[in-house]
Design a protein around this motif. Sequence first.
Motif, PDB file in Angstrom:
ATOM      1  N   PHE A  68       0.806  -1.215   0.000  1.00  0.00           N
ATOM      2  CA  PHE A  68       0.000   0.000   0.000  1.00  0.00           C
ATOM      3  C   PHE A  68       0.847   1.277   0.000  1.00  0.00           C
ATOM      4  CE2 PHE A  68      -1.829  -3.317   2.726  1.00  0.00           C
ATOM      5  CZ  PHE A  68      -2.961  -3.634   1.995  1.00  0.00           C
ATOM      6  N   ARG A  69       0.451   2.207  -0.809  1.00  0.00           N
ATOM      7  CA  ARG A  69       1.069   3.527  -0.765  1.00  0.00           C
ATOM      8  C   ARG A  69       0.613   4.208   0.528  1.00  0.00           C
ATOM      9  NH1 ARG A  69       3.193   7.408  -4.161  1.00  0.00           N
ATOM     10  NH2 ARG A  69       2.638   9.563  -3.679  1.00  0.00           N
ATOM     11  N   ASP A  70       1.545   4.807   1.241  1.00  0.00           N
ATOM     12  CA  ASP A  70       1.258   5.470   2.517  1.00  0.00           C
ATOM     13  C   ASP A  70       0.611   4.525   3.528  1.00  0.00           C
ATOM     14  OD1 ASP A  70       2.251   7.834   1.468  1.00  0.00           O
ATOM     15  OD2 ASP A  70       0.283   8.473   0.732  1.00  0.00           O
ATOM     16  N   GLY A  71       1.029   3.247   3.503  1.00  0.00           N
ATOM     17  CA  GLY A  71       0.460   2.255   4.406  1.00  0.00           C
ATOM     18  C   GLY A  71       1.108   2.278   5.780  1.00  0.00           C
ATOM     19  N   LEU A  72       0.498   1.508   6.682  1.00  0.00           N
ATOM     20  CA  LEU A  72       1.050   1.292   8.016  1.00  0.00           C
ATOM     21  C   LEU A  72       1.415  -0.177   8.151  1.00  0.00           C
ATOM     22  CD1 LEU A  72      -1.357   3.415  10.266  1.00  0.00           C
ATOM     23  CD2 LEU A  72       0.851   4.087   9.282  1.00  0.00           C
ATOM     24  N   PHE A  73       2.589  -0.431   8.734  1.00  0.00           N
ATOM     25  CA  PHE A  73       3.117  -1.790   8.810  1.00  0.00           C
ATOM     26  C   PHE A  73       3.854  -1.983  10.128  1.00  0.00           C
ATOM     27  CE2 PHE A  73       3.905   0.306   4.725  1.00  0.00           C
ATOM     28  CZ  PHE A  73       3.046  -0.388   3.879  1.00  0.00           C
ATOM     29  N   THR A  74       4.019  -3.257  10.509  1.00  0.00           N
ATOM     30  CA  THR A  74       5.039  -3.620  11.487  1.00  0.00           C
ATOM     31  C   THR A  74       6.154  -4.305  10.715  1.00  0.00           C
ATOM     32  OG1 THR A  74       4.248  -5.861  11.977  1.00  0.00           O
ATOM     33  CG2 THR A  74       3.227  -4.030  13.215  1.00  0.00           C
ATOM     34  N   SER A  75       7.335  -4.372  11.289  1.00  0.00           N
ATOM     35  CA  SER A  75       8.463  -4.987  10.597  1.00  0.00           C
ATOM     36  C   SER A  75       8.184  -6.453  10.277  1.00  0.00           C
ATOM     37  CB  SER A  75       9.731  -4.866  11.451  1.00  0.00           C
ATOM     38  OG  SER A  75      10.828  -5.490  10.812  1.00  0.00           O
ATOM     39  N   VAL A 101      -8.450 -15.288   7.669  1.00  0.00           N
ATOM     40  CA  VAL A 101      -8.524 -15.450   9.132  1.00  0.00           C
ATOM     41  C   VAL A 101      -7.243 -15.029   9.838  1.00  0.00           C
ATOM     42  CG1 VAL A 101     -10.262 -17.258   8.980  1.00  0.00           C
ATOM     43  CG2 VAL A 101      -7.835 -17.898   9.013  1.00  0.00           C
ATOM     44  N   THR A 102      -6.224 -14.639   9.082  1.00  0.00           N
ATOM     45  CA  THR A 102      -4.977 -14.098   9.657  1.00  0.00           C
ATOM     46  C   THR A 102      -4.624 -12.845   8.858  1.00  0.00           C
ATOM     47  OG1 THR A 102      -3.663 -15.553   8.219  1.00  0.00           O
ATOM     48  CG2 THR A 102      -4.098 -16.344  10.454  1.00  0.00           C
ATOM     49  N   CYS A 103      -5.534 -11.895   8.809  1.00  0.00           N
ATOM     50  CA  CYS A 103      -5.416 -10.817   7.819  1.00  0.00           C
ATOM     51  C   CYS A 103      -4.276  -9.856   8.104  1.00  0.00           C
ATOM     52  CB  CYS A 103      -6.720 -10.059   7.694  1.00  0.00           C
ATOM     53  SG  CYS A 103      -7.136  -9.005   9.106  1.00  0.00           S
ATOM     54  N   SER A 104      -3.759  -9.798   9.338  1.00  0.00           N
ATOM     55  CA  SER A 104      -2.622  -8.946   9.667  1.00  0.00           C
ATOM     56  C   SER A 104      -2.886  -7.513   9.180  1.00  0.00           C
ATOM     57  CB  SER A 104      -1.343  -9.538   9.078  1.00  0.00           C
ATOM     58  OG  SER A 104      -0.193  -8.819   9.451  1.00  0.00           O
ATOM     59  N   SER A 119      -9.967 -11.131   9.673  1.00  0.00           N
ATOM     60  CA  SER A 119      -9.908 -11.190  11.136  1.00  0.00           C
ATOM     61  C   SER A 119      -8.484 -11.479  11.562  1.00  0.00           C
ATOM     62  CB  SER A 119     -10.855 -12.262  11.691  1.00  0.00           C
ATOM     63  OG  SER A 119     -10.558 -13.546  11.171  1.00  0.00           O
ATOM     64  N   ASP A 120      -8.170 -11.093  12.786  1.00  0.00           N
ATOM     65  CA  ASP A 120      -6.837 -11.303  13.346  1.00  0.00           C
ATOM     66  C   ASP A 120      -6.949 -11.122  14.861  1.00  0.00           C
ATOM     67  OD1 ASP A 120      -3.837 -11.184  11.825  1.00  0.00           O
ATOM     68  OD2 ASP A 120      -3.838 -10.749  13.970  1.00  0.00           O
ATOM     69  N   LEU A 121      -6.011 -11.711  15.582  1.00  0.00           N
ATOM     70  CA  LEU A 121      -5.999 -11.555  17.032  1.00  0.00           C
ATOM     71  C   LEU A 121      -5.291 -10.283  17.476  1.00  0.00           C
ATOM     72  CD1 LEU A 121      -5.377 -14.989  18.832  1.00  0.00           C
ATOM     73  CD2 LEU A 121      -7.213 -13.339  19.247  1.00  0.00           C
ATOM     74  N   ASP A 122      -4.406  -9.759  16.638  1.00  0.00           N
ATOM     75  CA  ASP A 122      -3.572  -8.621  17.010  1.00  0.00           C
ATOM     76  C   ASP A 122      -4.323  -7.315  16.755  1.00  0.00           C
ATOM     77  OD1 ASP A 122      -1.675  -6.570  17.175  1.00  0.00           O
ATOM     78  OD2 ASP A 122      -0.053  -7.869  16.472  1.00  0.00           O
ATOM     79  N   PRO A 123      -4.711  -6.577  17.810  1.00  0.00           N
ATOM     80  CA  PRO A 123      -5.479  -5.347  17.595  1.00  0.00           C
ATOM     81  C   PRO A 123      -4.696  -4.262  16.870  1.00  0.00           C
ATOM     82  CG  PRO A 123      -4.825  -5.540  19.900  1.00  0.00           C
ATOM     83  CD  PRO A 123      -4.477  -6.835  19.240  1.00  0.00           C
ATOM     84  N   VAL A 124      -3.376  -4.234  17.048  1.00  0.00           N
ATOM     85  CA  VAL A 124      -2.559  -3.229  16.363  1.00  0.00           C
ATOM     86  C   VAL A 124      -2.566  -3.481  14.862  1.00  0.00           C
ATOM     87  CG1 VAL A 124      -0.208  -2.369  16.050  1.00  0.00           C
ATOM     88  CG2 VAL A 124      -1.108  -2.721  18.352  1.00  0.00           C
ATOM     89  N   ARG A 125      -2.384  -4.739  14.464  1.00  0.00           N
ATOM     90  CA  ARG A 125      -2.393  -5.046  13.031  1.00  0.00           C
ATOM     91  C   ARG A 125      -3.779  -4.805  12.430  1.00  0.00           C
ATOM     92  NH1 ARG A 125       1.681 -10.077  11.698  1.00  0.00           N
ATOM     93  NH2 ARG A 125       3.402  -9.420  13.031  1.00  0.00           N
ATOM     94  N   VAL A 140     -12.689  -7.952  12.002  1.00  0.00           N
ATOM     95  CA  VAL A 140     -13.098  -8.346  13.339  1.00  0.00           C
ATOM     96  C   VAL A 140     -11.910  -8.971  14.056  1.00  0.00           C
ATOM     97  CG1 VAL A 140     -13.903 -10.623  12.570  1.00  0.00           C
ATOM     98  CG2 VAL A 140     -14.803  -9.651  14.688  1.00  0.00           C
ATOM     99  N   ARG A 141     -11.840  -8.766  15.363  1.00  0.00           N
ATOM    100  CA  ARG A 141     -10.790  -9.406  16.140  1.00  0.00           C
ATOM    101  C   ARG A 141     -11.257 -10.806  16.518  1.00  0.00           C
ATOM    102  NH1 ARG A 141      -8.030  -7.751  21.971  1.00  0.00           N
ATOM    103  NH2 ARG A 141      -6.194  -9.099  21.705  1.00  0.00           N
TER     104      ARG A 141
END
Length: 385
Positions: A68-75, A101-104, A119-125, A140-141
């Motif tokens: 994504f252009r101008d996206g947000l990511f974790t390393s 089900v692991t959309c990150s 969906s994902d368990l990580d609220p930050v992602r 959805v979490r």
Amino acid sequence: MGYAFSLDDVAYLRSDAGRAALSSLADLPLTPASRLDDVKLTKQVSPTHFAAVLETLLLRRKASKVLFRDGLFTSEALQQATPHQVAAHRARRFSGPAHDVTCSIGADLGALPEGSIGSDLDPVRLAMARHNLGDGVPLVRADALRPVSRGVPVIADPARRDATGRRTWRPADFAPPLDELADAYAGRDLAVKCAPGVDFAVAPWADEVELVSLDGQVREACLWTRGLATPGVSRRATVLRSDGPEWTITSADPDDCPVGEPDEWLVDPDGAVVRAGLVRHYAARHGLAQLDERIAYLTGPTPPPGVRAFRVVEHGHYSEKTLRSVLRAHDVGRLEILVRGLDVDPNALRPRLKLSGSGEATVALTRVGRRPIYLLAHAERTGKS
């Protein structure tokens, strides 16, 4: 592992202040030499979230050509994210909406058909996925092993790092583990993205295994089940190129190819073909022969279109002394060394060859039966089909 983003960080980065900070600092050098100055300036612009801003700027530069252009990511999420060409190819096998089900951060979900959910368990992602995908995609979490959807195919991309952050090849250590995913969705059409180095024998529930390469690099394996798999196909290799047509070959294709002596051309099949165990099928399609039935080098009078092939100059029994003499006779000073089937380290061999010529060449070191051989050749890019 990279910086550990918080929900507060993500909220700031999505705010007007955060976007302004990222925009004003977009041209920072971000090199090891400039690190102290970069940190100082970022603290002046964003004193409470400078670390999140710096990490985002770094990750955006790494992701600029694939996500994504101008996206947000974790390393970690960026390391595991799929290049958009590969994600788009995979998504074409879904005829309608699916559930990631692991959309990150949303890299795969964004390529799926309209109406798909994540969906994902990580609220930050999940918060990053919301930024990357916009408000129109349902998120959805939820735990991937506790189904929260019905009636749609499922796609999963288990994390492949252990508790220490090191890469793991054991499917039981994936998060979630492969077998538990298969059990959780036993009655559903399921696609699971895996690293290409995984031993696929550990997933007997997969109806089809597909290896995918992009621009010559094997990027992923995908395990397909039930209605997502192709009837009669257990293995598939798909080759994608940024600047050319894609093609695929499967276990259902003919595999009758001979074993023969070196011909005019040497062909090293794409890594997806080799990893999928479809070398003979590829050879049969293009009228090639194997040098040895256990080795993936192929030979023939005409190479396949659109590949990097090797026009054979000469070949013979391999020893270092013989090869050194051959290279000297051909005035070779720059040498690409390919090895398959022999215990030879190209980096250790190169200085011992004492190259001093003005020309360049490629040498393939392999074996026919128990006999080690060399093939001296010139690499050429063949015309597209």
